[in-house]
Design an enzyme around this catalytic site. Structure first.
Site, short mmCIF file in Angstrom:
data_model
loop_
_atom_site.label_atom_id
_atom_site.label_comp_id
_atom_site.label_asym_id
_atom_site.label_seq_id
_atom_site.Cartn_x
_atom_site.Cartn_y
_atom_site.Cartn_z
N ILE A 246 9.92 -4.59 9.66
CA ILE A 246 9.47 -3.34 10.28
C ILE A 246 9.54 -3.51 11.80
CG2 ILE A 246 7.42 -1.87 10.58
CD1 ILE A 246 8.70 -1.72 7.86
N ASN B 106 7.51 -0.62 -7.82
CA ASN B 106 6.22 -0.50 -7.12
C ASN B 106 6.07 0.86 -6.46
OD1 ASN B 106 4.59 -3.09 -7.21
ND2 ASN B 106 6.65 -3.87 -6.77
N HIS C 276 3.65 -8.95 -1.54
CA HIS C 276 4.55 -10.10 -1.57
C HIS C 276 4.36 -10.82 -2.91
CE1 HIS C 276 7.14 -13.15 0.12
NE2 HIS C 276 6.37 -14.03 -0.52
N GLU D 222 1.87 -6.63 -10.45
CA GLU D 222 2.08 -5.63 -9.39
C GLU D 222 1.74 -4.23 -9.89
OE1 GLU D 222 5.50 -7.83 -6.73
OE2 GLU D 222 6.16 -6.38 -8.20
#
Ligand code: GAR
Length: 193
Positions: free
Chosen positions: A90, A16, A106, A176
């Site tokens: 994060i 990705n 996700h 994706e």
């Protein structure tokens, strides 16, 4: 014209992250300015260096300490953070410093198969075990409750009777690659319009 500067955070294979870097190569208004990983082995590091994109590998302790990652993002004047298969949480300091400016992908149709411990192939195994008829991807904003930020886009794929976690994972990767970069671009444009 001032570019919107994005930081991509990735942990694993990096497919990705690479799709994003390729998509924004030479883009008139959006630039990949930084790649951050928590793994020396992350597959996106080499392509980033070939593209002259700055990169940093931080330890998990540095990612969690509420300062190191935030300072790095500030040093590189980052506007938008994109989590592309980044498998650490994060820190709250970063979430608060980038309201509506952190995007995650996700590999399921949230809210199903999200939350703690649900990432990568684990998600596909869980979908197969639950005999779901469809799965897909969710691209969403990250807020303080991780998988609960608002959804930017969801895309579905059918799960066939003969699918296993591996074949489902393959279908998800295809989704994706097809959608993530353009959805990120559209979201950034919607913020700057
Ligand atoms: C992707 O399938 C992404 O959706 C998933 O990890 C994979 C990373 O692949 N992310 C999560 O599970 C986040 N909870 P990549 O390293 O090839 O991009």
């Amino acid at each position: 014209m001032k570019h919107t500067r994005i930081a991509i955070l990735a942990s694993g294979i990096g497919s990705n992250a690479l799709a994003l870097m390729n998509h924004f190569d030479g883009h008139p208004t959006i630039r990949t300015s930084l790649l951050v990983s928590n793994k020396e082995t992350c597959g996106a590091l080499l392509p980033a260096s070939k593209k002259n994109i700055a990169s940093e590998v931080l330890s998990n302790a540095e990612i969690e300490d509420n300062q190191t990652l935030l300072m790095l993002l500030k040093q590189h004047s980052i506007d938008i953070v994109v989590l592309a298969g980044f498998l650490r949480r994060i820190p709250i300091s970063v979430v608060q410093a980038f309201p509506d400016r952190i995007i995650n992908i996700h590999p399921s149709i949230l809210p199903e198969f999200g939350g703690k411990g649900m990432y990568g192939a684990r998600v596909h195994h869980a979908v197969i075990e639950a005999h779901k008829k469809s799965s897909g991807i969710t691209i969403h904003v990250v807020n303080e409750n991780y998988d609960e930020g608002h959804y930017i886009a969801q895309f579905f794929v059918p799960v066939r009777a003969n699918d296993d976690a591996s074949s489902l994972g393959h279908k998800i990767r295809t989704l994706e690659q097809r959608y993530f970069p353009t959805v990120v671009e559209g979201y950034i444009n919607s913020l700057t319009d």
